[in-house]
Design a protein around this motif. Structure first.
Motif, PDB file in Angstrom:
ATOM      1  N   GLU A 194       5.171  -0.272  -5.856  1.00  0.00           N
ATOM      2  CA  GLU A 194       3.879   0.040  -6.467  1.00  0.00           C
ATOM      3  C   GLU A 194       3.471  -0.997  -7.509  1.00  0.00           C
ATOM      4  O   GLU A 194       2.400  -0.912  -8.113  1.00  0.00           O
ATOM      5  CB  GLU A 194       3.923   1.422  -7.120  1.00  0.00           C
ATOM      6  CG  GLU A 194       4.180   2.558  -6.140  1.00  0.00           C
ATOM      7  CD  GLU A 194       4.303   3.901  -6.852  1.00  0.00           C
ATOM      8  OE1 GLU A 194       3.917   4.000  -8.032  1.00  0.00           O
ATOM      9  OE2 GLU A 194       4.797   4.860  -6.213  1.00  0.00           O
ATOM     10  N   GLY A 210       0.792  -1.224   0.000  1.00  0.00           N
ATOM     11  CA  GLY A 210       0.000   0.000   0.000  1.00  0.00           C
ATOM     12  C   GLY A 210       0.819   1.267   0.000  1.00  0.00           C
ATOM     13  O   GLY A 210       0.253   2.365  -0.098  1.00  0.00           O
ATOM     14  N   GLN A 211       2.139   1.156   0.116  1.00  0.00           N
ATOM     15  CA  GLN A 211       2.981   2.346   0.130  1.00  0.00           C
ATOM     16  C   GLN A 211       3.443   2.686  -1.291  1.00  0.00           C
ATOM     17  O   GLN A 211       3.707   1.792  -2.089  1.00  0.00           O
ATOM     18  CB  GLN A 211       4.215   2.129   1.016  1.00  0.00           C
ATOM     19  CG  GLN A 211       3.902   2.016   2.500  1.00  0.00           C
ATOM     20  CD  GLN A 211       5.159   1.899   3.339  1.00  0.00           C
ATOM     21  OE1 GLN A 211       6.238   1.628   2.823  1.00  0.00           O
ATOM     22  NE2 GLN A 211       5.029   2.095   4.630  1.00  0.00           N
TER      23      GLN A 211
END
Length: 448
Positions: A47, A6-7
């Motif tokens: 990502e 999620g980062q």
């Protein structure tokens, strides 16, 4: 596994900035990606973006990530044999030393370290211990240790007793003529895009005439200047040789090999290290040498590197950005009008999915195929066109002066015998003449 779910890349970089990252080395000189996996020459970031590595992990990879033979060798070693033992000697170390000495003409005996910086520092410690002399003459980058901090500047460092002659033959000849009987060794990093084998042969011959050990720092070139590096061409004799990048395909390992009598000064030089005995990297290196044996890896890499080099040259010419593209296919340089433009070009290419070395030295792995070359060229073309849209282009040749500036910026090369360089040589000779000859005895030999 470390949780980055999620980062974004930028969020992960900020997380690193708080606890580990150096502002320049880890962030300012890198493109904004944090990578979680790699296969072949493709990397995947936090990502989920897939990015092509055109740096070969700064040259440390020759076969690409997760090469089956290397993975199997390392896993088998850890599973069936272990990681490190009380003894410093293992069958893997002995076999690797034998094979490296067979591979490189300079090799009579070999010892091992973990990094290129350790290998070059070991080499000069060996030379000093063997000769009983203290002066080291150098050109090029040999790592981050104290004795190398001034590698971009022709000069003399009294603390390390190292004089940098900046790849200038006149400078080396002068220093050997003045101080040859006080010089422990001459160590040079090959820059194959700028100097051919004949140049290094002249340096080697010059050292031989003065009875000074000649050390070739082939940490990068040993497996990229052809299959066996500069020394492996058979054209350039050396007394010591350093080898590292690509040897264990990303695992931490380096070697110093050379004349038996110099290597046998190991004990006198006080060299040691617990992790020089780590076995899995040696198993990886043996697997790499097996894969390289039939010559097809280098044949393939030369072809893919040649396609990439020609393609990048054509793109720059078509767009109208003056450039000088030079060097062997497996580690070629692309020189443009400024360091800033170089950064801008590769930063823009990164946005299109290719991670190039911003300095302009590009390296492929055996995992490169035509699809990878095409992807790299497409990303480079798109990035270059984006950058060029804000430039005034002259479509001319890159001036010779810029080539000389690049040599100085990149590896401290003061190539031409112009008045400024000749004056600087005089200054260095004068500094060495006036040095404190009692200093070596007062210093801990661990300082190099």
């Amino acid at each position: 596994m470390t949780n980055t779910a999620g980062q974004t890349n930028l969020e992960t970089i900020e997380r690193a900035r708080r606890v580990t990252a150096a502002e320049v080395y880890d962030i300012g000189t890198r493109f904004p990606g944090v990578f979680v996996s790699a296969e072949g020459s493709w990397m995947r970031d936090v990502e989920g973006n897939r990015v092509l590595d055109v740096t070969a992990a700064s040259g440390s990879l020759l076969l690409g990530n997760q090469h089956p033979a290397v993975v199997e060798a390392v896993v088998k070693c850890v599973r069936d044999h272990g990681a490190a033992f009380a003894s410093t000697l293992t069958p893997q170390r002995i076999e690797l030393a034998e094979r490296l000495c067979e591979r490189y003409p300079a090799g009579e005996k070999a010892v091992f370290c973990k990094t290129g910086s350790e290998a070059t520092t070991t080499a000069i410690r060996l030379a000093r211990a063997y000769t009983g002399r203290d002066l080291i003459l150098t050109s090029g980058y040999h790592g981050w240790h104290d004795w190398q901090l001034t590698y971009l500047q022709m000069g003399y460092d009294p603390a390390s007793r190292v004089a940098n002659f900046g790849y200038n033959e006149t400078g080396l000849a002068r220093m050997l003529a003045e101080f040859g009987d006080e010089v422990a060794g001459v160590i040079v990093t090959p820059e194959p895009a700028w100097f051919d084998a004949a140049y290094y042969r002249r340096l080697s011959d010059l050292c031989a005439r003065h009875g000074v050990p000649f050390i070739i720092d082939e940490v990068i070139t040993a497996l990229r200047w052809g299959p066996r590096g500069l020394n492996g061409t058979g054209e350039v004799p050396a007394d010591l040789l350093t080898v590292s990048k690509g040897l264990a395909n990303g695992h931490a390992l380096s070697a110093v090999l050379g004349r038996r009598d110099i290597i046998d000064a190991y004990d006198k030089a006080g060299i040691a290290g617990t992790y020089t005995r780590e076995v899995p990297p040696m198993a990886a290196a043996l697997a790499v040498l097996d894969v390289l044996e039939d010559g097809t890896v280098h044949e393939h890499c030369e072809k893919m590197g040649g396609l990439l080099k020609a393609g990048m040259s054509d793109i720059l010419k078509t767009i109208g950005i003056p450039a000088y593209v030079t060097g062997p296919n497996m580690m070629f340089d692309v020189v443009v009008e400024s360091e800033k433009l170089s950064w801008d070009l590769y930063r823009a290419a990164f946005d299109f999915g290719a991670y190039f070395e911003d300095s302009g030295t590009h390296m492929v792995t055996a995992a490169f195929g035509e699809a990878e070359v095409e992807h790299a060229l497409t990303a480079f073309d798109q990035g270059a066109r984006k950058v060029a849209s804000s430039l005034e282009l002259d479509h001319g040749d890159l001036p010779t002066q810029r080539r000389l500036e690049f040599a100085l910026e990149a590896f401290g090369g003061s190539i031409n015998d112009d008045p400024d360089v000749l004056r600087r040589i005089d200054e260095v000779v004068d500094q060495v003449k006036k040095r404190d000859r009692d200093l070596p005895g007062a210093l801990d030999r661990a300082c190099g």
